[in-house]
Design a protein around this motif. Structure first.
Motif, PDB file in Angstrom:
ATOM      1  N   GLN A 765       3.142  -4.587  -4.342  1.00 50.66           N
ATOM      2  CA  GLN A 765       3.051  -5.080  -2.961  1.00 50.66           C
ATOM      3  C   GLN A 765       4.447  -5.385  -2.385  1.00 50.66           C
ATOM      4  O   GLN A 765       4.674  -5.233  -1.184  1.00 50.66           O
ATOM      5  CB  GLN A 765       2.180  -6.328  -2.899  1.00 50.66           C
ATOM      6  CG  GLN A 765       1.892  -6.824  -1.481  1.00 50.66           C
ATOM      7  CD  GLN A 765       1.166  -5.768  -0.644  1.00 50.66           C
ATOM      8  OE1 GLN A 765       0.175  -5.197  -1.101  1.00 50.66           O
ATOM      9  NE2 GLN A 765       1.647  -5.502   0.564  1.00 50.66           N
ATOM     10  N   ILE A 766       5.383  -5.801  -3.249  1.00 50.93           N
ATOM     11  CA  ILE A 766       6.764  -6.031  -2.792  1.00 50.93           C
ATOM     12  C   ILE A 766       7.333  -4.741  -2.225  1.00 50.93           C
ATOM     13  O   ILE A 766       7.992  -4.731  -1.170  1.00 50.93           O
ATOM     14  CB  ILE A 766       7.634  -6.544  -3.953  1.00 50.93           C
ATOM     15  CG1 ILE A 766       7.118  -7.883  -4.461  1.00 50.93           C
ATOM     16  CG2 ILE A 766       9.098  -6.650  -3.536  1.00 50.93           C
ATOM     17  CD1 ILE A 766       7.830  -8.388  -5.703  1.00 50.93           C
ATOM     18  N   LEU A 767       7.064  -3.640  -2.896  1.00 45.07           N
ATOM     19  CA  LEU A 767       7.523  -2.335  -2.425  1.00 45.07           C
ATOM     20  C   LEU A 767       6.853  -1.979  -1.098  1.00 45.07           C
ATOM     21  O   LEU A 767       7.517  -1.521  -0.148  1.00 45.07           O
ATOM     22  CB  LEU A 767       7.224  -1.268  -3.486  1.00 45.07           C
ATOM     23  CG  LEU A 767       7.549   0.182  -3.106  1.00 45.07           C
ATOM     24  CD1 LEU A 767       9.045   0.358  -2.853  1.00 45.07           C
ATOM     25  CD2 LEU A 767       7.076   1.136  -4.206  1.00 45.07           C
ATOM     26  N   LEU A 768       5.560  -2.195  -1.014  1.00 47.78           N
ATOM     27  CA  LEU A 768       4.838  -1.871   0.221  1.00 47.78           C
ATOM     28  C   LEU A 768       5.355  -2.700   1.397  1.00 47.78           C
ATOM     29  O   LEU A 768       5.522  -2.183   2.511  1.00 47.78           O
ATOM     30  CB  LEU A 768       3.343  -2.105   0.029  1.00 47.78           C
ATOM     31  CG  LEU A 768       2.591  -1.068  -0.819  1.00 47.78           C
ATOM     32  CD1 LEU A 768       1.173  -1.542  -1.103  1.00 47.78           C
ATOM     33  CD2 LEU A 768       2.569   0.281  -0.125  1.00 47.78           C
ATOM     34  N   ALA A 823      -3.001   0.410  -3.594  1.00 48.12           N
ATOM     35  CA  ALA A 823      -1.575   0.160  -3.336  1.00 48.12           C
ATOM     36  C   ALA A 823      -0.757   1.427  -3.566  1.00 48.12           C
ATOM     37  O   ALA A 823       0.107   1.793  -2.752  1.00 48.12           O
ATOM     38  CB  ALA A 823      -1.078  -0.973  -4.215  1.00 48.12           C
ATOM     39  N   ALA A 824      -1.011   2.118  -4.695  1.00 50.83           N
ATOM     40  CA  ALA A 824      -0.267   3.344  -4.978  1.00 50.83           C
ATOM     41  C   ALA A 824      -0.638   4.440  -3.981  1.00 50.83           C
ATOM     42  O   ALA A 824       0.221   5.233  -3.571  1.00 50.83           O
ATOM     43  CB  ALA A 824      -0.553   3.813  -6.405  1.00 50.83           C
ATOM     44  N   SER A 857      -9.684   3.671   2.072  1.00 53.04           N
ATOM     45  CA  SER A 857      -9.663   2.905   3.330  1.00 53.04           C
ATOM     46  C   SER A 857      -8.725   1.708   3.192  1.00 53.04           C
ATOM     47  O   SER A 857      -8.018   1.337   4.143  1.00 53.04           O
ATOM     48  CB  SER A 857     -11.077   2.448   3.689  1.00 53.04           C
ATOM     49  OG  SER A 857     -11.634   1.641   2.657  1.00 53.04           O
ATOM     50  N   GLY A 858      -8.690   1.094   2.022  1.00 53.09           N
ATOM     51  CA  GLY A 858      -7.778  -0.031   1.791  1.00 53.09           C
ATOM     52  C   GLY A 858      -6.331   0.401   1.893  1.00 53.09           C
ATOM     53  O   GLY A 858      -5.471  -0.339   2.396  1.00 53.09           O
ATOM     54  N   ALA A 859      -6.031   1.589   1.393  1.00 54.98           N
ATOM     55  CA  ALA A 859      -4.667   2.104   1.483  1.00 54.98           C
ATOM     56  C   ALA A 859      -4.265   2.304   2.934  1.00 54.98           C
ATOM     57  O   ALA A 859      -3.126   2.002   3.343  1.00 54.98           O
ATOM     58  CB  ALA A 859      -4.560   3.412   0.702  1.00 54.98           C
ATOM     59  N   LEU A 860      -5.181   2.828   3.758  1.00 55.74           N
ATOM     60  CA  LEU A 860      -4.899   3.014   5.183  1.00 55.74           C
ATOM     61  C   LEU A 860      -4.621   1.669   5.846  1.00 55.74           C
ATOM     62  O   LEU A 860      -3.698   1.541   6.682  1.00 55.74           O
ATOM     63  CB  LEU A 860      -6.074   3.721   5.854  1.00 55.74           C
ATOM     64  CG  LEU A 860      -6.287   5.189   5.458  1.00 55.74           C
ATOM     65  CD1 LEU A 860      -7.650   5.678   5.947  1.00 55.74           C
ATOM     66  CD2 LEU A 860      -5.177   6.067   6.020  1.00 55.74           C
ATOM     67  N   ASP A 861      -5.381   0.645   5.470  1.00 53.19           N
ATOM     68  CA  ASP A 861      -5.177  -0.679   6.050  1.00 53.19           C
ATOM     69  C   ASP A 861      -3.809  -1.246   5.684  1.00 53.19           C
ATOM     70  O   ASP A 861      -3.164  -1.921   6.494  1.00 53.19           O
ATOM     71  CB  ASP A 861      -6.272  -1.645   5.581  1.00 53.19           C
ATOM     72  CG  ASP A 861      -7.642  -1.293   6.160  1.00 53.19           C
ATOM     73  OD1 ASP A 861      -7.682  -0.565   7.182  1.00 53.19           O
ATOM     74  OD2 ASP A 861      -8.667  -1.724   5.586  1.00 53.19           O
TER      75      ASP A 861
END
Length: 885
Positions: A765-768, A823-824, A857-861
């Motif tokens: 998540q730090i990367l994101l 996340a990935a 869908s979570g990745a899109l969010d």
């Protein structure tokens, strides 16, 4: 009275000998040359007063008419099991035909079984009359009864000498018979030794993974009669037709050497036939190579052919085909030659670093391959030789087998084993595992030299030896090379011959054997399969446990758990002393500044016993090549088996003990550690352990280091979640945001990309968050740094690397794509706009098609708040694709 006893005994043994010959003849096992050498020459030398009697075949191969001859007494003897008149006639005729009357004055024919009652053949009588020497069939054709009569005429001292010869021969015969009768029991002792290796976990059969190339080499070495047909097949496939066609087009003479015809012969049925055939094949291959080499680069083809005016034009046209084609043929012949040389070899040497599977390799050979093919084998774990005194440890070890015959020197043993091998049609193998584990290395080197010198004189006996590389180079290389180099095949590193499939199989086998239940991330799998000692340690500490999902491998934690397990194996009253002993090893390394090895002077007897216990497993500590020089005589050296465990233990000693007892010494130490060869490894574990133990003094010393940021970045992978903090999260954010070398940024990106356990403080998540805050220019710069390769040749090659990442996602199954995690998947969306068109479109289509899956869908969010226009445009196109469905 004494003479009569000797005569009765000798006559009885001669009668037994005649009977044995008759039996062996019926079984096709009789070897006249062996019998002549071992019994008849010494007996006849005494009986017929022939001091120089010898086997004539040693003077000249296939010597005619007679087998034995004495130049001093001029007596010759023909030895035969055929007592007929026809055989005697043929002998006399051959004697005359070859003019042997000029060399000998007397011809005797000795019938090994029984001669005829009389010899009334007219042809034989005529041949005797015409013979150039005085020959009488009735007088000069003898058998054991005639020999017994001659013995009765000898003086007692000579009769006693003959009796001693017969006694010795039949004692050896009785030993041979007893050994053969108990051979299965003798060989079964080696099988039990393999079971001992299993009990001590030196050999774990279920985790052995065989490398194909080494297995193939061992087949030719250990069972050549069975596998020699492969050599024939390879020779049959060797074809000069096309090469000769090119030679003719080049106006050069074709090669007329017919390799297959030259080396082919009836299929061998015995080892003797085989080795004779292999020698012929080797000669044929050498001659064929000699024909081809002039046409190759190695044979200086340019000078040989290119300089001739009448050939130069043709040479220019066909040069490439001739030189490279010729070299290809030579390499093919060298491959076949290696098969033949392996079949001929006497010594199969396996060297390598500790923990690379040498013991598993040898034990598997003995237990499975050799037993399957009934190859007779003696297995010797070399560490067991320490229980026997020099200079005959090997012989003493073998003699300790209750079924072993008595023998006074290696030759008595090897004569017996050689005969067994001849009967089996397979070499007799002596397998010696870990010669570096013999304590008296200097004495053992000399002993092994004598042992091998004797062994190499016997055609059907071979030896397999394993040794750690550094010991071999220091102590044994001078023994094997050059003295035994012509007899030897060496495998330098078993692990180097392992394919990726071998490594995966080995990993799976270890986990299954130790009943470690769980799932490893691809990263964890890769770390373990590339480090066999770490894999063994990991499985030891997790034996018969459920480990769940293992996303990372934290070596420090693994080392600490393993050392605790090993220390707890000591009695309770010895456990504290065990820890103290390891600390003293560390203290001595630090004091002398030698991190490769230390001598054991200064250690108490109790400490040495503890060290021996650790050395016995060869995972924590190991014996090292002993020091040289008068000052170090009688000392032994040790080191840590595993360099990273050494660095961990040194740091553990400094944090847990030295920093409490002498903090000033630790401060001084940190001022000098950059000079240490173990600097990076020690710093890594000193920092990690100081944080774990809340040792503010050492933490401050680490952070005061002028290249601490580099160390911190390098050591992020060893910061286990339990010691990660919000401070680390802030530091990682800062490292992502500040300018850094591409290599450092790339390392940080890939580290964060695989940290997918979101409950850990440092995670993907730090990367994101960082990627979401980058505008187009910043995101492209980050992508270029993260995906560039140091060996890249094009400015835009980083786009291809992004494409490779996206392709790996696209190539997964639907279930595997979900397993990647949202996340990935979100990271792939940030970089998709910077990929090539086809990968970019494929990723957008994937998300459009699978938007209903929660992970997609979570990745899109997670990408929705991006600052990058290009990423927002990509998300919009995905949304369009969803709405159009």
């Amino acid at each position: 009275m004494r003479k009569q006893e000797l005569l009765t005994k000798s006559s009885g043994l001669l009668a037994r000998f005649a009977y044995d010959v008759r039996v062996k003849n019926s079984m096709g096992l009789f070897d006249i040359n062996t019998i002549a050498e071992d019994l008849l020459v010494p007996v006849f030398s005494v009986v017929f007063d022939c001091p120089d009697l010898q086997n004539q075949n040693k003077i000249q191969m296939n010597f005619p008419a007679v087998d034995l001859g004495c130049s001093k007494s001029r007596v010759s003897l023909q030895i035969t099991s055929d007592g007929s008149s026809g055989k005697a006639l043929k002998t006399v005729e051959k004697f005359e035909e070859h003019g042997l009357g000029s060399e000998f004055d007397r011809l005797l024919i000795y019938v090994l079984t029984e001669k005829q009652t009389s010899y009334s053949s007219k042809k034989l009588a005529q041949a005797a009359t015409d013979c150039s020497i005085d020959f009488s069939p009735e007088r000069d054709i003898l058998d054991y009864q005639n020999l017994s009569h001659l013995l009765s005429e000898l003086p007692e001292e000579k009769l006693e000498a003959v009796a001693d010869i017969l006694d010795g021969f039949f004692a050896a015969e009785d030993t041979d018979r007893k050994f053969r009768a108990e051979l299965n029991a003798f060989l079964e002792v080696s099988v039990r030794k393999i079971e001992d290796e299993k009990s001590s976990k030196k050999y774990i059969p279920s985790v052995f993974v065989e490398t194909t190339k080494t297995k193939e080499e061992m087949r030719y070495f250990a069972n050549p009669l069975f596998f020699c047909e492969k050599i024939d097949d390879a020779l049959s496939d060797f074809d000069l037709v096309e090469y000769n066609r090119i030679l003719q087009l080049s106006h050069m003479q074709p090669i007329s050497f017919d390799l297959e015809t030259t080396i082919s012969s009836p299929y061998p049925n015995t080892l003797s036939d085989l080795f004779g055939r292999l020698t012929t094949q080797l000669d044929g291959i050498s001659q064929m190579k000699a024909h081809l080499l002039p046409y190759t680069h190695e044979g200086q083809a340019e000078k040989t052919f290119g300089s001739h005016d009448y050939l130069s034009g043709y040479w220019e046209v066909f040069r490439h085909s001739l030189t490279y084609g010729g070299m290809g043929l030579v390499r093919s012949l060298e491959g076949i030659q290696k098969m033949v040389e392996l079949a001929h070899a006497k010594i199969f040497l396996v060297t390598g670093m500790a923990g690379q599977g040498k013991t598993n390799f040898i034990c598997d050979l003995v237990e499975n391959q050799f037993r399957k093919f009934e190859v007779p084998t003696i297995f010797i774990p070399a560490r067991k030789l320490n229980d026997y005194p020099g200079p005959n440890r090997l012989l003493s070890y073998i003699a300790n087998n209750r079924y072993s015959p008595e023998f006074g020197d290696p030759h008595e043993l090897f004569q017996l084993l050689n005969a067994v091998a001849a009967d089996f049609g397979k070499p007799f193998i002596i397998a010696i595992d870990g010669i570096n584990e013999v304590g008296d290395l200097d004495g053992f080197v000399s002993e092994l030299r004598v042992f091998l010198e004797a062994l190499c004189q016997y055609e059907y006996i071979k030896v397999i030896i394993s040794c750690r590389s550094e010991f071999f180079d220091h102590k044994f290389s001078g023994l094997f090379e050059p003295q035994f180099s012509g007899f030897m095949h060496r495998v330098r590193d078993l692990r180097s011959k392992m394919s990726d499939e071998n490594k995966l199989q080995l990993l799976a086998s270890y986990l299954e054997h130790f009943k470690v239940r769980g799932r490893l991330s691809s990263y964890a799998e890769r770390v373990l399969q590339d480090d066999l000692i770490l894999l063994r340690i990991f499985c030891d500490i997790n034996e018969d446990q459920k480990v769940g999902f293992v996303p990372d491998i934290y070596k420090g934690e693994i080392f600490e758990r393993y050392l605790m397990t090993k220390i707890q194996e000591f009695p309770k009253d010895k456990q504290q002393e065990a820890i103290s002993t390891l600390y003293q090893v560390c203290a001595k390394m630090l004091s002398v500044g030698d991190f490769a090895q230390i001598a054991l002077d200064g250690f108490s007897m109790e400490q040495r016993q503890i060290i021996d216990a650790f050395v016995g497993e060869d995972i924590v500590l190991r014996r090292e090549v002993p020091p040289t020089g008068l000052s170090s005589l009688g000392l032994s050296n040790i080191s840590f088996t595993y360099d990273e465990m050494r660095d961990f233990l040194l740091a553990h000693f400094v944090i847990s003990q030295l920093s409490k007892d002498d903090p000033d010494a630790v401060t001084t130490m940190f001022g000098n550690i950059k000079k240490w060869p173990i600097y990076e490894g020690f710093f890594r574990y000193a920092y990690v352990l100081s944080r774990k133990e809340l040792n503010d003094h050492v933490i401050a010393l680490c952070e005061a280091n002028d290249d601490f940021q580099t160390h911190y970045l390098n050591n992020l992978p060893v910061l286990s979640p339990d010691i990660q903090s919000e401070s680390d999260v802030s530091t990682v954010h800062e490292l992502l945001a500040k300018p850094a070398a591409d290599r450092q940024l790339r390392r940080l990106f890939w580290f964060l990309f695989r940290k997918r356990v979101l409950t850990d403080p440092i995670n993907i998540q730090i990367l994101l968050d960082h990627l979401a805050g980058l505008e187009d220019a910043g995101l492209e710069a980050f992508a270029k740094a993260a995906f560039s390769r140091s060996e890249g040749y094009r400015d835009d090659e980083w786009r291809d690397q992004i494409g490779s990442l996206l392709k790996s996602l696209l190539g997964l199954s639907r279930e595997e794509q979900i397993g990647v995690g949202e996340a990935a998947l979100a990271v792939s969306l940030f970089f998709a706009p910077h990929a090539r068109w086809d990968e970019r479109e494929a990723v957008k289509n994937l998300f459009s098609e699978r938007f209903e899956v929660p992970e997609f869908s979570g990745a899109l969010d997670r990408c929705a708040k991006t600052s990058s226009v290009r990423v927002r445009e990509c998300l919009a196109e995905i949304a369009e694709g969803i709405s159009s469905q």
